[in-house]
Scaffold this motif. Sequence first.
Motif, PDB file in Angstrom:
ATOM      1  N   ASP A  67       0.812  -1.221   0.000  1.00 34.21           N
ATOM      2  CA  ASP A  67       0.000   0.000   0.000  1.00 34.21           C
ATOM      3  C   ASP A  67       0.843   1.268   0.000  1.00 34.21           C
ATOM      4  OD1 ASP A  67       1.043  -0.284   2.502  1.00 34.21           O
ATOM      5  OD2 ASP A  67      -0.864  -0.193   3.592  1.00 34.21           O
ATOM      6  N   ARG A  68       2.168   1.124   0.092  1.00 31.09           N
ATOM      7  CA  ARG A  68       3.058   2.273   0.032  1.00 31.09           C
ATOM      8  C   ARG A  68       4.442   1.792  -0.407  1.00 31.09           C
ATOM      9  NH1 ARG A  68       2.011   1.003   5.218  1.00 31.09           N
ATOM     10  NH2 ARG A  68       3.752   0.503   6.630  1.00 31.09           N
ATOM     11  N   PRO A  69       5.308   2.713  -0.831  1.00 25.26           N
ATOM     12  CA  PRO A  69       6.625   2.294  -1.335  1.00 25.26           C
ATOM     13  C   PRO A  69       7.523   1.740  -0.231  1.00 25.26           C
ATOM     14  CG  PRO A  69       6.051   4.504  -2.108  1.00 25.26           C
ATOM     15  CD  PRO A  69       5.072   4.157  -1.042  1.00 25.26           C
ATOM     16  N   GLY A  96       7.748  -0.243  -9.624  1.00 27.67           N
ATOM     17  CA  GLY A  96       7.783   1.104  -9.065  1.00 27.67           C
ATOM     18  C   GLY A  96       7.515   1.176  -7.585  1.00 27.67           C
ATOM     19  N   ARG A  97       7.912   0.143  -6.845  1.00 28.96           N
ATOM     20  CA  ARG A  97       7.606   0.099  -5.413  1.00 28.96           C
ATOM     21  C   ARG A  97       8.775   0.541  -4.531  1.00 28.96           C
ATOM     22  NH1 ARG A  97       3.113  -0.295  -7.303  1.00 28.96           N
ATOM     23  NH2 ARG A  97       1.449  -1.624  -6.481  1.00 28.96           N
ATOM     24  N   LEU A  98       9.845   1.068  -5.113  1.00 30.46           N
ATOM     25  CA  LEU A  98      10.992   1.516  -4.336  1.00 30.46           C
ATOM     26  C   LEU A  98      11.065   3.040  -4.339  1.00 30.46           C
ATOM     27  CD1 LEU A  98      13.757  -0.987  -5.555  1.00 30.46           C
ATOM     28  CD2 LEU A  98      12.144  -1.247  -3.668  1.00 30.46           C
ATOM     29  N   GLU A  99      11.484   3.601  -3.220  1.00 30.60           N
ATOM     30  CA  GLU A  99      11.633   5.052  -3.099  1.00 30.60           C
ATOM     31  C   GLU A  99      12.985   5.346  -2.449  1.00 30.60           C
ATOM     32  OE1 GLU A  99       9.373   7.964  -0.291  1.00 30.60           O
ATOM     33  OE2 GLU A  99       8.181   7.759  -2.130  1.00 30.60           O
ATOM     34  N   PHE A 100      13.832   6.096  -3.164  1.00 35.40           N
ATOM     35  CA  PHE A 100      15.196   6.335  -2.711  1.00 35.40           C
ATOM     36  C   PHE A 100      15.301   7.646  -1.938  1.00 35.40           C
ATOM     37  CE2 PHE A 100      19.355   8.327  -3.397  1.00 35.40           C
ATOM     38  CZ  PHE A 100      20.183   7.357  -2.841  1.00 35.40           C
ATOM     39  N   ARG A 101      16.175   7.626  -0.927  1.00 35.06           N
ATOM     40  CA  ARG A 101      16.529   8.853  -0.221  1.00 35.06           C
ATOM     41  C   ARG A 101      17.941   8.693   0.339  1.00 35.06           C
ATOM     42  NH1 ARG A 101      14.315   9.336   5.847  1.00 35.06           N
ATOM     43  NH2 ARG A 101      14.519   7.162   6.509  1.00 35.06           N
TER      44      ARG A 101
END
Length: 694
Positions: free
Chosen positions: A194-196, A232-237
Motif C-alpha cells: 500500500d506504500r513504497p 515502481g515500489r521503491l523510493e530512494f533517499r
Amino acid sequence: MKMPSIDFRALFARVRASAAAAADERHQWLLSLMIIVLVNLVGLFLYFRLDLTANNAYSLSPVSRKIVSSLEEPLTIKVFFSNDLPAPYNAVSRYLSDLLEEYSQRANRNFRYEFIDVDKNRDAAADFGVHPVQIREIKNDRVSARNAYMGLAVVHGDLIETIPSITEPDGIEYRITTLMQKMNGKIDSLLRLDRPVNVTLYASSNLPISGMQNLTEKVRAVVVKANARNYGRLEFRHVDPGADRATLDLAETYGLPRLKWPAFSGVDGRAVAPGEGMLGVVLEYDGRFEAVQILARTIFGQYAVGGLEDLESRINAALDNLISINPAVGYITGHGERDIHNQRDGAAALRELVSDMYELKSIDLTKEEIPADIRTIIVNGPKNEFSDEELFKIDQFLMKGRSALFFVDSFSEIQPDGQNMFMREPVVLPVNTGIERLLGHYGVTVNRDIVLDERCYQASMRGMGEQSLYFAAMIGRDGLGESSVVTKYLKKIVFLKASSLSIAEGIRSETLVSSSDRAWLMKGRISFAPWSMAPPGAPQMGRFVLAAALGGDLTSYFAESGPPPAKAPAARGPVAGEDLLKRTVSPARVIVVGTSEITTPSVIDKEGKTPNAVLVHNMIDFLAGNYDMPEMRSKGLELNPLKDTSDGMRLALKIFNVAVLPLLVVLAGLLAWKRRSIRRKRVQAEFAPEVSNE
C-alpha cells in the motif's frame, strides 16, 4: 571369318529390363525420401520420451510442469552462454538447451526462451545482471584460465531475476522452477503493497575513504533501475549522518559499521579532521528492515566503498526477504536454540538454505504465541527448559493439525576456557528441556545415549593417521527410508552425535534414518574424543533409529491435566468455552531427529548441493506439504555413490569387463561372419548353380 549373330530382341528386352529396374530404384529412392519426411513431420507432433533413470533426472518434475503450464503472464528465459566452451562446460549448455525445450513442450503460450549470442551482445548480458565467470581450459597441453558467460535471466512481467553462474548441470531444473515460483509470489506481494519500500543510503559526507565520490548518484541510479523492475515500489533517499549526528545511533540498530578516525593526513597531503561516520543501504517497510553492506576492505586492510557492481541483485534479495514472498516457517527461540544468524556453529546456513522457498520467522515462545498463519514450526537444539505454558503452545499448535520438526540433543558440549583450554576435553552434560516429555507422550522417546557406528567418517589426524570418528555415522541406502519422499531419493548422508530414538507400539510412524547394523550405544559418561572409543563385541551391536516421522491423530499432552495455570483465565462469565483441544482436529505431521548438529554449517551447505542439505530441506518440504520438491531437488546430487559390493563381486565384475566382454564381441563378430557366409552360399546356389557346383 563368320561374324556372330546378334539377338536384337533379347538385347532390347535386357535394356528394357534395366531401364525398368532403374526406374524402380528411382521410385524406391523417392518413396524412401517421402517416408523420411513424413516420419519427421509426425515426430514434431506425436512423440514420446522414455527416462529410465532412478529419479527421472532427464524429465521435468510434476511441480515444474504445473508451474510452467499455469503461467498467467509472459515469461521469457534469456540464456547467455559463450559459444566455444571447453569440456565439461559445453555439456552444461547442451543439457540446459534440452531442459528448456522440455519446459517449452509442457508450457502454455506465455513461456518462451532464447539463446543470446553473448559474443555479440556483451552489453545485453551485463544489463540483465549476467557477468563472466572464470573457468579452467586445457589447450595445447597447457592449463589456462579464461572468462566465459554461463548464466541466464528470467523476465516475468516487469521483474527480472538472474542465475549468474551455471557451471554444472546439477540442480538446474530446481533453480529455474523455484525462481519461477518465487517470481509469481513476488509479483503478488509487490502489487499488494500500500506504500513504497524506502531505500535509504546512509553515507557520511566526511568519510575519508576511497569510492565516496559521486556515491549518492551511483546508488540512486542502481535503485532507479531496480525500481523499474519491481513495479515502481521503491523510493530512494539519502541521509548524511555527518550532518545529523543523532543518525549515527541507527548504525547499531541496522547492524551497519560505525566508523571512527583520528586526525591524519590523506594520500594527497591534505589534513583530515577526526570524526565519526557510517555507510550502508537500508530497505524499510512496515516496521521491518534489511541492511545491505557497501563497505569493504582493500588488500591493505583499509576501508573503501565496495560491492556496487552487484548492488542491484543484493537490493532485490533484500527486498524479497523484506516483503516475505515465501511462506513463513516458525523458528522457535528463547531456550538456547541454534541461532539462525550464527555463521559458525548456529543455523545461519539452514536459514540461507531454505530461503529459496521459505522464510524462517523467529518466534520467542517465552513472550509470544505462535501466529495463526504459521503452518510449520522448527525446534532446533534447545538447551534450556520449556515451561508448561510454552509446551502447551506447541501441543495445541499440533492439535490444530499443523506440523513440527524437532532436532533434539540429549547432551550439550561445553568448550573449556581459561588456561590450558586447548589441552582439555570439552565437558558433555545432559540436556533436559521438557521437549522430551512432550515427544514421549506422542510416542517417540529420545534416549539418553549417543549412537556410534563402525561405518563412519574417516578423518586424517596429524600424528595419528586415519582415525575413525564413530560418532559421525555414514548412513547408506540401507539406513534411509525407501518409502518416504524425504529419503527415498538419497543414497548417503552423515549424522553427527545423534541419540537413538524409541518408537512406541501402535504409533503410526515411519523410520527415516537408521544406523548400520554395526552400531552400538555410548551411555553414562559421554566423550567425543575418537581415541577413547573402541567397537564392542558383536552381541552389543545393532541397528538404531536416528530420525522418524509421525503422522495421523495425536492426543494432547495436557488432555488429562488440563491447561497449565498460567493459561487459565482469571475470571469467567456465564458463557465459557473449551480452552483445550484434547485431540488433533486434522492429521498432524511430526519429524523427530536425534541431533541438531546436522543443521550447522559444518554439515550442510547453503547452496543445497550436499545430500545432508537436501535431507533437511526435504523434511521441511514434507511438513509444509510440498511433496513434489524432494524428487526434483535430488537430481544430480553431489554425493551419489554406487552401491557397495563385496570383494568377490567386484573381482567378478572386473573379470567380466576385462575378459568376458571382449570375448563376447569376438564371438558376435564370428557369428555374423558365419551367417553372412551361409547366406552368400545360399544365394549363389539359387542364382548361379554352375558357380556353386564348381
